[in-house]
Enzyme design. Structure first.
Site, short mmCIF file in Angstrom:
data_model
loop_
_atom_site.label_atom_id
_atom_site.label_comp_id
_atom_site.label_asym_id
_atom_site.label_seq_id
_atom_site.Cartn_x
_atom_site.Cartn_y
_atom_site.Cartn_z
N LYS A 157 0.82 -1.21 0.00
CA LYS A 157 0.00 0.00 0.00
C LYS A 157 0.86 1.27 0.00
CE LYS A 157 -4.26 -1.62 0.17
NZ LYS A 157 -5.39 -1.21 -0.66
N ARG A 191 -4.77 -10.17 2.67
CA ARG A 191 -4.70 -10.17 1.21
C ARG A 191 -3.33 -9.63 0.79
NH1 ARG A 191 -9.28 -7.61 0.00
NH2 ARG A 191 -8.35 -5.54 -0.09
#
Length: 206
Positions: A157, A191
């Site tokens: 991210k 994930r």
């Protein structure tokens, strides 16, 4: 980026999904906000619908999930994919995400979706600034108190890149740190891109 038409989603998705289904026996998740796409995907072997709109994008999605018995991921997102990062604001991001998820859980239950089908996702990076992502990670255990499995989508991210100064493909170590923090705070599902490395991370943390 505008949403793909249903026909294009199906054209891209179904052949790949069928090939994957033929090669593995593990549960397969499909990312879509469209009930018709979800239905075709479930028919092709998907068992989880990851709906980033949390059943808001298509009025038929909740009924479809209830009918098929597929698991559903309800994700928090402030705004839309087109607007979510323009100016996200929260008084308390953990409280507001929790309130949103409670409301979406109730919508799901009202449509006949069983509690055992529901998975929650706080939506790291979806309508959140650096400080919002970090607060969600620091207080991730507050989300697990909602009583449902909570998924953490942390891999590579942007907030990890800002912390480490690394480009997207060099964020493996930073991702491992974030994954470890989430698991220690009670995350049920992670994930990730780098499955083997993150499996080792989770094994050690566990």
């Amino acid at each position: 980026m505008p949403s793909l038409p249903e026909s294009e989603e199906l054209r891209r998705l179904i052949p790949v999904l069928e090939a994957v289904r033929g090669a593995v026996s593990i549960p397969i998740s499909v990312d879509t906000t469209k009930a018709a796409v979800a239905r075709r995907a479930i028919q092709a072997g998907a068992t989880i619908v990851n709906d980033i709109s949390a059943l808001r994008g298509d009025p038929l999605m909740a009924s479809l999930v209830a009918e098929t018995g597929a698991a559903v991921v309800l994700m928090h997102m402030q705004g839309t994919p087109q607007t979510m990062q323009q100016s996200p604001r929260y008084r308390n991001v953990v409280d507001e995400v929790s309130l949103f998820l409670r409301e979406r859980i109730q919508v799901a239950l009202d449509h006949g979706i069983r509690p055992s089908q529901i998975i929650l996702d706080p939506g790291f990076g979806f309508g959140k600034l650096q400080e919002h992502n970090l607060q969600l990670l620091a207080e991730f255990d507050m989300l697990t108190r909602l009583g449902y499995p909570v998924l953490a989508g942390l891999s590579r991210k942007q907030f990890i890149g800002r912390l480490t100064g690394q480009p997207v493909h060099e964020r493996g170590y930073g991702t491992a740190g974030a994954v470890a923090a989430a698991v220690l705070k009670g995350a049920h599902i992670i994930r990730v891109h780098d499955v083997r490395a993150m499996r080792d991370t989770i094994t050690v943390v566990s």
